[in-house]
Structures are given as C-alpha cells and as structure tokens.
Design a protein around this motif. Structure first.
Motif, PDB file in Angstrom:
ATOM      1  N   VAL A  20      -1.892 139.789 -25.036  1.00  0.00           N
ATOM      2  CA  VAL A  20      -1.393 141.110 -24.666  1.00  0.00           C
ATOM      3  C   VAL A  20      -2.561 141.990 -24.239  1.00  0.00           C
ATOM      4  O   VAL A  20      -3.530 142.158 -24.970  1.00  0.00           O
ATOM      5  CB  VAL A  20      -0.657 141.784 -25.855  1.00  0.00           C
ATOM      6  N   GLU A  21      -2.438 142.550 -23.047  1.00  0.00           N
ATOM      7  CA  GLU A  21      -3.435 143.497 -22.549  1.00  0.00           C
ATOM      8  C   GLU A  21      -2.699 144.784 -22.187  1.00  0.00           C
ATOM      9  O   GLU A  21      -1.717 144.759 -21.441  1.00  0.00           O
ATOM     10  CB  GLU A  21      -4.121 142.917 -21.318  1.00  0.00           C
ATOM     11  N   LEU A  22      -3.142 145.903 -22.744  1.00  0.00           N
ATOM     12  CA  LEU A  22      -2.495 147.198 -22.502  1.00  0.00           C
ATOM     13  C   LEU A  22      -3.509 148.204 -21.989  1.00  0.00           C
ATOM     14  O   LEU A  22      -4.677 148.182 -22.375  1.00  0.00           O
ATOM     15  CB  LEU A  22      -1.892 147.738 -23.802  1.00  0.00           C
ATOM     16  N   ASN A  23      -3.010 149.112 -21.151  1.00  0.00           N
ATOM     17  CA  ASN A  23      -3.853 150.165 -20.601  1.00  0.00           C
ATOM     18  C   ASN A  23      -3.062 151.467 -20.580  1.00  0.00           C
ATOM     19  O   ASN A  23      -1.923 151.492 -20.109  1.00  0.00           O
ATOM     20  CB  ASN A  23      -4.290 149.764 -19.182  1.00  0.00           C
ATOM     21  N   ASP A  24      -3.658 152.528 -21.103  1.00  0.00           N
ATOM     22  CA  ASP A  24      -3.049 153.864 -21.039  1.00  0.00           C
ATOM     23  C   ASP A  24      -3.321 154.396 -19.640  1.00  0.00           C
ATOM     24  O   ASP A  24      -4.459 154.711 -19.298  1.00  0.00           O
ATOM     25  CB  ASP A  24      -3.669 154.761 -22.115  1.00  0.00           C
ATOM     26  N   THR A  25      -2.293 154.494 -18.829  1.00  0.00           N
ATOM     27  CA  THR A  25      -2.493 154.813 -17.403  1.00  0.00           C
ATOM     28  C   THR A  25      -2.769 156.278 -17.126  1.00  0.00           C
ATOM     29  O   THR A  25      -3.293 156.604 -16.067  1.00  0.00           O
ATOM     30  CB  THR A  25      -1.280 154.365 -16.571  1.00  0.00           C
ATOM     31  N   THR A  26      -2.423 157.166 -18.058  1.00  0.00           N
ATOM     32  CA  THR A  26      -2.610 158.596 -17.809  1.00  0.00           C
ATOM     33  C   THR A  26      -3.553 159.261 -18.804  1.00  0.00           C
ATOM     34  O   THR A  26      -3.921 160.414 -18.617  1.00  0.00           O
ATOM     35  CB  THR A  26      -1.260 159.344 -17.852  1.00  0.00           C
ATOM     36  N   GLY A  27      -3.876 158.551 -19.878  1.00  0.00           N
ATOM     37  CA  GLY A  27      -4.725 159.146 -20.917  1.00  0.00           C
ATOM     38  C   GLY A  27      -3.964 160.059 -21.862  1.00  0.00           C
ATOM     39  O   GLY A  27      -4.561 160.720 -22.707  1.00  0.00           O
ATOM     40  N   THR A  28      -2.636 160.083 -21.747  1.00  0.00           N
ATOM     41  CA  THR A  28      -1.826 160.982 -22.581  1.00  0.00           C
ATOM     42  C   THR A  28      -1.123 160.249 -23.727  1.00  0.00           C
ATOM     43  O   THR A  28      -0.419 160.875 -24.515  1.00  0.00           O
ATOM     44  CB  THR A  28      -0.766 161.704 -21.724  1.00  0.00           C
ATOM     45  N   GLY A  29      -1.280 158.924 -23.801  1.00  0.00           N
ATOM     46  CA  GLY A  29      -0.688 158.162 -24.898  1.00  0.00           C
ATOM     47  C   GLY A  29       0.802 157.957 -24.799  1.00  0.00           C
ATOM     48  O   GLY A  29       1.443 157.602 -25.786  1.00  0.00           O
ATOM     49  N   ASP A  30       1.375 158.164 -23.592  1.00  0.00           N
ATOM     50  CA  ASP A  30       2.809 157.921 -23.454  1.00  0.00           C
ATOM     51  C   ASP A  30       3.171 157.110 -22.213  1.00  0.00           C
ATOM     52  O   ASP A  30       4.321 156.754 -22.019  1.00  0.00           O
ATOM     53  CB  ASP A  30       3.602 159.231 -23.484  1.00  0.00           C
ATOM     54  N   HIS A  31       2.184 156.801 -21.388  1.00  0.00           N
ATOM     55  CA  HIS A  31       2.383 155.970 -20.192  1.00  0.00           C
ATOM     56  C   HIS A  31       1.411 154.795 -20.270  1.00  0.00           C
ATOM     57  O   HIS A  31       0.190 155.010 -20.285  1.00  0.00           O
ATOM     58  CB  HIS A  31       2.090 156.757 -18.914  1.00  0.00           C
ATOM     59  N   PHE A  32       1.955 153.582 -20.273  1.00  0.00           N
ATOM     60  CA  PHE A  32       1.116 152.395 -20.403  1.00  0.00           C
ATOM     61  C   PHE A  32       1.526 151.352 -19.383  1.00  0.00           C
ATOM     62  O   PHE A  32       2.658 151.341 -18.896  1.00  0.00           O
ATOM     63  CB  PHE A  32       1.261 151.781 -21.806  1.00  0.00           C
ATOM     64  N   GLU A  33       0.583 150.465 -19.097  1.00  0.00           N
ATOM     65  CA  GLU A  33       0.902 149.251 -18.363  1.00  0.00           C
ATOM     66  C   GLU A  33       0.469 148.099 -19.249  1.00  0.00           C
ATOM     67  O   GLU A  33      -0.506 148.212 -19.999  1.00  0.00           O
ATOM     68  CB  GLU A  33       0.217 149.206 -16.999  1.00  0.00           C
ATOM     69  N   ALA A  34       1.221 147.001 -19.178  1.00  0.00           N
ATOM     70  CA  ALA A  34       0.947 145.867 -20.049  1.00  0.00           C
ATOM     71  C   ALA A  34       1.065 144.559 -19.282  1.00  0.00           C
ATOM     72  O   ALA A  34       1.918 144.419 -18.405  1.00  0.00           O
ATOM     73  CB  ALA A  34       1.915 145.848 -21.225  1.00  0.00           C
ATOM     74  N   ARG A  35       0.189 143.634 -19.642  1.00  0.00           N
ATOM     75  CA  ARG A  35       0.308 142.252 -19.191  1.00  0.00           C
ATOM     76  C   ARG A  35       0.495 141.420 -20.449  1.00  0.00           C
ATOM     77  O   ARG A  35      -0.315 141.481 -21.364  1.00  0.00           O
ATOM     78  CB  ARG A  35      -0.931 141.780 -18.447  1.00  0.00           C
ATOM     79  N   VAL A  36       1.582 140.675 -20.486  1.00  0.00           N
ATOM     80  CA  VAL A  36       1.892 139.864 -21.657  1.00  0.00           C
ATOM     81  C   VAL A  36       2.139 138.430 -21.204  1.00  0.00           C
ATOM     82  O   VAL A  36       2.991 138.180 -20.345  1.00  0.00           O
ATOM     83  CB  VAL A  36       3.137 140.399 -22.406  1.00  0.00           C
ATOM     84  N   VAL A  37       1.361 137.512 -21.777  1.00  0.00           N
ATOM     85  CA  VAL A  37       1.545 136.081 -21.540  1.00  0.00           C
ATOM     86  C   VAL A  37       2.004 135.500 -22.874  1.00  0.00           C
ATOM     87  O   VAL A  37       1.304 135.609 -23.873  1.00  0.00           O
ATOM     88  CB  VAL A  37       0.235 135.415 -21.075  1.00  0.00           C
ATOM     89  N   SER A  38       3.206 134.914 -22.868  1.00  0.00           N
ATOM     90  CA  SER A  38       3.764 134.452 -24.133  1.00  0.00           C
ATOM     91  C   SER A  38       4.539 133.156 -23.974  1.00  0.00           C
ATOM     92  O   SER A  38       5.336 133.016 -23.036  1.00  0.00           O
ATOM     93  CB  SER A  38       4.700 135.508 -24.712  1.00  0.00           C
ATOM     94  N   PRO A  39       4.351 132.235 -24.927  1.00  0.00           N
ATOM     95  CA  PRO A  39       5.172 131.029 -24.917  1.00  0.00           C
ATOM     96  C   PRO A  39       6.658 131.348 -25.105  1.00  0.00           C
ATOM     97  O   PRO A  39       7.519 130.583 -24.688  1.00  0.00           O
ATOM     98  CB  PRO A  39       4.647 130.197 -26.085  1.00  0.00           C
TER      99      PRO A  39
END
Length: 85
Positions: A20-39
């Motif tokens: 799981v990789e997450l990034n706060d896209t706005t710096g406000t703690g309510d908008h994120f983007e995520a990349r999830v690789v899962s079996p």
C-alpha cells in the motif's frame, strides 16, 4: 485530520500481504491517492477491488473526514505485467 500512515495501517490490516502506497494530494488530510497491490484482488473486477479498499475506511468516508480517495488497484499478477516502476 487523517494521515497517510493511519490509512495505510487500516488497509494493511484489512488486506494482509498487500503493498500500500498513499499520498496526501492536498496536504489537508482529507484527499488521498493510493496504489494497492493485493493478492485479495486476484480474479476480481476493478469495482470489486475498489470496494475491498473502501470497506475498512467507511467510517471516515461517511463522516467526511476522508473526502476523496483516488485508487489504483492491482493484483500481484497485474502489477508484475506493468513492469518496473
């Protein structure tokens, strides 16, 4: 305000063995983007994959504390086919 590490922990608990990789896209703690690789995504449609990611985050989504989450989800096989990143 949420942080990426908190969301990451919840997702890893719900989807063991995932990357799981997450990034706060706005710096406000309510908008994120995520990349999830899962079996857990193997054999699932993209919609089903996204539902598995959203499920453990429902309380934050319903309260509005988590306003937006842009997802890129892959099974390990799908991720491998994309090659080195």
């Amino acid at each position: 305000m949420l942080d990426a590490e908190t969301l990451r922990r919840y997702l890893l608990e719900a989807l063991p063995g995932s990357e799981v990789e997450l990034n706060d896209t706005t710096g406000t703690g309510d908008h994120f983007e995520a990349r999830v690789v899962s079996p857990a995504f193997t054999g699932k449609t993209m919609v089903e994959q996204h539902q598995l990611v959203y499920a453990p985050l429902q309380s934050w989504l319903k309260s509005g504390e988590l306003h937006a989450l842009a997802l890129k989800t892959y099974s390990p096989e799908q991720w491998k086919k994309l090659g080195p990143r």
